[in-house]
Design an enzyme around this catalytic site. Structure first.
Site, PDB file in Angstrom:
ATOM      1  N   GLY A  78       0.823  -1.201   0.000  1.00 44.99           N
ATOM      2  CA  GLY A  78       0.000   0.000   0.000  1.00 44.99           C
ATOM      3  C   GLY A  78       0.858   1.252   0.000  1.00 44.99           C
ATOM      4  N   SER A  79       0.357   2.283   0.683  1.00 41.52           N
ATOM      5  CA  SER A  79       0.955   3.615   0.557  1.00 41.52           C
ATOM      6  C   SER A  79       2.410   3.714   1.005  1.00 41.52           C
ATOM      7  CB  SER A  79       0.132   4.613   1.357  1.00 41.52           C
ATOM      8  OG  SER A  79      -1.220   4.464   1.045  1.00 41.52           O
ATOM      9  N   THR A  80       2.905   2.737   1.775  1.00 41.25           N
ATOM     10  CA  THR A  80       4.296   2.840   2.216  1.00 41.25           C
ATOM     11  C   THR A  80       5.245   2.829   1.015  1.00 41.25           C
ATOM     12  OG1 THR A  80       4.120   0.492   2.640  1.00 41.25           O
ATOM     13  CG2 THR A  80       4.178   1.912   4.554  1.00 41.25           C
TER      14      THR A  80
END
Lengths: 593, 90
Positions: free
Chosen positions: A315-317
């Site tokens: 995801g956003s990481t």
């Protein structure tokens, strides 16, 4: 002895006769014996001598080897020289795994049958098994039965004292893990044969295992060794292994992770702390865990080292990598504005979206607010090949070389098959799978001014040479952006640490079950601390938080904050911020998924 | 003359033989002593490993934290209650 000639007999007869006894007249002497008798006697004696010579030849010449062996076996003994398995210690020398000699109790069932029952009952008590259990083991056709292995020295001494015929002991080693469940996934464990089965015990099996030696000796009547008769085969003890783990930080990480997993009723969780200066893994913990000293009830879930062997869609990481690449290739600056309204974007047939419509955002704000659309727009400016190369250089999709068993490569599909929608989703961490350790490793490029060094599970003495991925300036710009994520306007104000400037990126991703996204989440946070001179990278992953919250900020953020605060203090890192009161907004921003 | 030499050599032979016997005996007892010492060394090694293990077991963080919280009523420190001193304080 030939017959005397008659003449001599006559002479002797005369001599004897002169003394008054006439032997010659003795009728016995007159007996004429047949000649073959004397020859027969001669032959028998000759044959007897021949037999002696043959026997001597047989003993000295033909069967001498066998006889010497028999002789030697009566005074010479081969002694086994045991070698101990190396100890595993943490970076400060605290023992994490050590072998202690114990005994295996075995029996020759036939010999034991005749033992008095009260002694057997006592034996069963000492072996901590029931009477019937013991009888069942002894009721065997085999000539060798293990009654119990890894019995402690004291108990075995008592058993020997019972003096039951047919009960024997054999020396072996038992591995003890003083830190228990806290270190379980890093250290791993060994089996009853003292061979590594998991974790570093398996990863470093070759150097840890000892080589037993042997020696031939002469023993005297009292059983004392009096002489070596052959050269000694020296035993080689296993080498001790110093891990990069700091048991203090490991404990901090483990307790915080455990607390978070319990609080959010999560299925599992993982955390890893990496030293940004040396690439050493300072802590690695998983939930659920197990106690390596007592492995009678073990489930696969407990054994699983999620940090290293499980991949998930981050995801956003992953957004910082897309943005960093774009900054590094001068396609954008932190101030470049992208329009993210109306919070929905259609690429081909698919639509991606943000959790909120943010309007126009600068590149820095795209990271701060974690906008999918913004990141996708940045990504679509770049050729897939460059993005693939970036992901590959930081280690995604690459077989890791940590010397840790079971480490997985994750999955990054070849750029040639990327469709625009895939490139867009990959830019914010979907359609790509990585392990938590890979994520932490990749964050080194931000923490280390743009270069990446290999991770190590063993203590590193000289700092490794890095491979440059992005420029120093880009790394600095990225760190500034990551710091805004934990500020009150970002997605993870819960990750703030009093006294230190920190930064990081939240991640919340749907899980995939059977090839489909389901409404189950993986909340993660990957962060750097302290920002002024990065020392630690901490990556946290909470699998299926199901107690109301599921976003990376509120679920994984506090774990990062607590671990960072305590670990920095434990490492004596001076504070670089005066802020001691943390303000967390009532309704912090939710990130996009 | 030869008779005397013979006697002397015989005496010498006897003395040498006795010396060999005694040397062998001494060698063996020394060897036994060496054996005993090295087995003591091994035992000490084992004891040392055990003590290290005990030290780790007794000094593990989980136990220290539990004792500190329960018996000594200690609480974790926070940045707000910490005074940081730097060398050459401004």
């Amino acid at each position: 002895m030939t017959r005397m000639p008659p003449r001599t007999t006559l002479t002797n007869g005369r001599v004897a006769a002169s003394k008054g006894v006439a032997f010659s007249s003795n009728p016995i002497l007159q007996v004429k014996l047949p000649a073959w008798r004397s020859r027969f006697v001669l032959f028998v004696m000759f044959a007897a001598f021949l037999a002696l010579v043959a026997r001597a030849f047989w003993l000295q010449g033909v069967s001498t080897d066998f006889l010497q062996k028999q002789g030697a076996s009566r005074y010479a003994r081969t002694l086994e020289l045991p070698a101990t398995r190396g100890k595993i210690t943490d970076r400060n020398g605290q023992v994490l795994a050590s072998s202690v000699p114990v005994k295996a109790i075995w029996a020759i069932p036939d010999d034991v049958q005749s033992a008095p029952p009260e002694k057997l009952r006592e034996l069963a008590r000492l072996l901590e098994m029931s009477d019937t259990e013991l009888r069942k083991k002894l009721d065997s056709d085999r000539s060798f039965v293990y009654l119990k292995r890894q019995v402690e020295q004291e108990t075995s001494d008592k058993i020997v004292k019972l003096g039951i015929a047919g009960i024997e002991t054999r020396k072996e080693y038992k591995r003890f893990y003083p830190e228990g469940e806290v270190m379980a996934h890093v250290v791993g464990f060994t089996n009853v044969e003292d061979a590594g089965q998991d974790g570093m015990e398996l990863g470093a099996q070759k150097t840890l295992a000892g080589m037993t030696g042997s020696r031939r000796v002469i023993k005297d009547r009292l059983g004392r060794v009096v002489e070596d008769i052959e050269s000694i085969r020296e035993p080689h003890d296993g080498r001790d292994l110093t891990l990069s783990i700091d048991s203090k930080i490991q404990y901090i990480a483990f307790t915080q992770l455990k607390e978070a997993v319990e609080k959010h009723k999560a299925k599992a969780g993982g955390i890893i702390v990496v030293d940004a200066k040396t690439g050493e893994v300072l802590a690695l913990a998983n939930m659920p865990t197990y106690n390596p000293n007592n492995r009678s009830v073990l489930t696969g879930a407990q054994l699983r080292n999620r940090v290293v062997t499980d991949t998930f869609e981050p995801g956003s990481t992953l957004k910082p990598f897309t943005v960093a690449l774009s900054l590094d290739t001068h396609r954008v600056t932190p101030a470049t504005v992208f329009q993210t309204s109306p919070g929905k974007m259609t690429i081909g047939t698919a639509t991606i979206g943000d959790s909120h419509a943010h309007g126009p955002l600068t590149v820095a704000q795209i990271i701060e607010k974690s906008s999918n659309i913004g990141t996708a727009k940045i990504a679509l400016q770049m050729p897939p090949e460059e993005m693939w190369e970036m992901f590959t250089t930081v280690g995604f999709g690459q077989q890791p070389k940590y010397g840790f068993p079971g480490a997985v490569a994750g999955r990054v599909r070849p750029y040639k098959s990327w469709r625009p929608i895939e490139q867009a989703t990959m830019s914010y961490g979907h359609g790509i799978s990585v392990s938590l350790i890979q994520l932490a490793h990749a964050y080194l490029i931000f923490a280390r001014n743009g270069d990446i060094i290999p991770l190590s599970f063993t203590k590193v003495n000289d700092s490794p040479i890095g491979q440059r991925v992005i420029s120093e300036n880009t790394a600095l710009q990225m760190r500034r952006m990551l710091e805004t994520v934990v500020a009150p306007g970002g997605t993870a104000p819960q990750a703030q640490v009093p006294g230190y400037r920190v930064g990081g990126k939240t991640g919340t991703a749907y899980k995939i079950e059977g090839g489909k996204y389901v409404r189950k989440y993986v909340a993660s946070f990957s962060g750097i601390a302290p920002m002024s001179d990065p020392r630690l990278i901490i990556a946290v992953m909470i699998d299926e938080p199901s107690n109301g919250q599921h976003f990376g900020g509120p679920v994984a953020g506090p774990v990062f904050a607590n671990v960072a605060a305590n670990a920095l203090r434990a490492l004596n890192v001076p504070p670089d911020s005066n802020v001691t009161n943390i303000i967390i907004p009532k309704e912090p921003l939710e990130e996009s998924m | 003359m030869t008779g005397r030499l013979c006697l002397l050599l015989t005496a010498l032979l006897v003395v040498c033989s006795l010396a060999v016997v005694s040397a062998q005996y001494k060698a063996r007892s020394l060897f036994i002593e060496l054996e005993r010492a090295s087995s003591t060394a091994r035992q000490l090694d084992v004891d040392w490993a055990q003590l290290q293990l005990d030290q780790s077991t007794l000094g593990k963080n989980a136990r220290i934290e539990e004792l500190a919280r329960r018996d000594l009523n200690m609480v974790p420190l926070t940045a707000a209650r910490t005074q940081y001193l730097t060398v050459g304080d401004k």
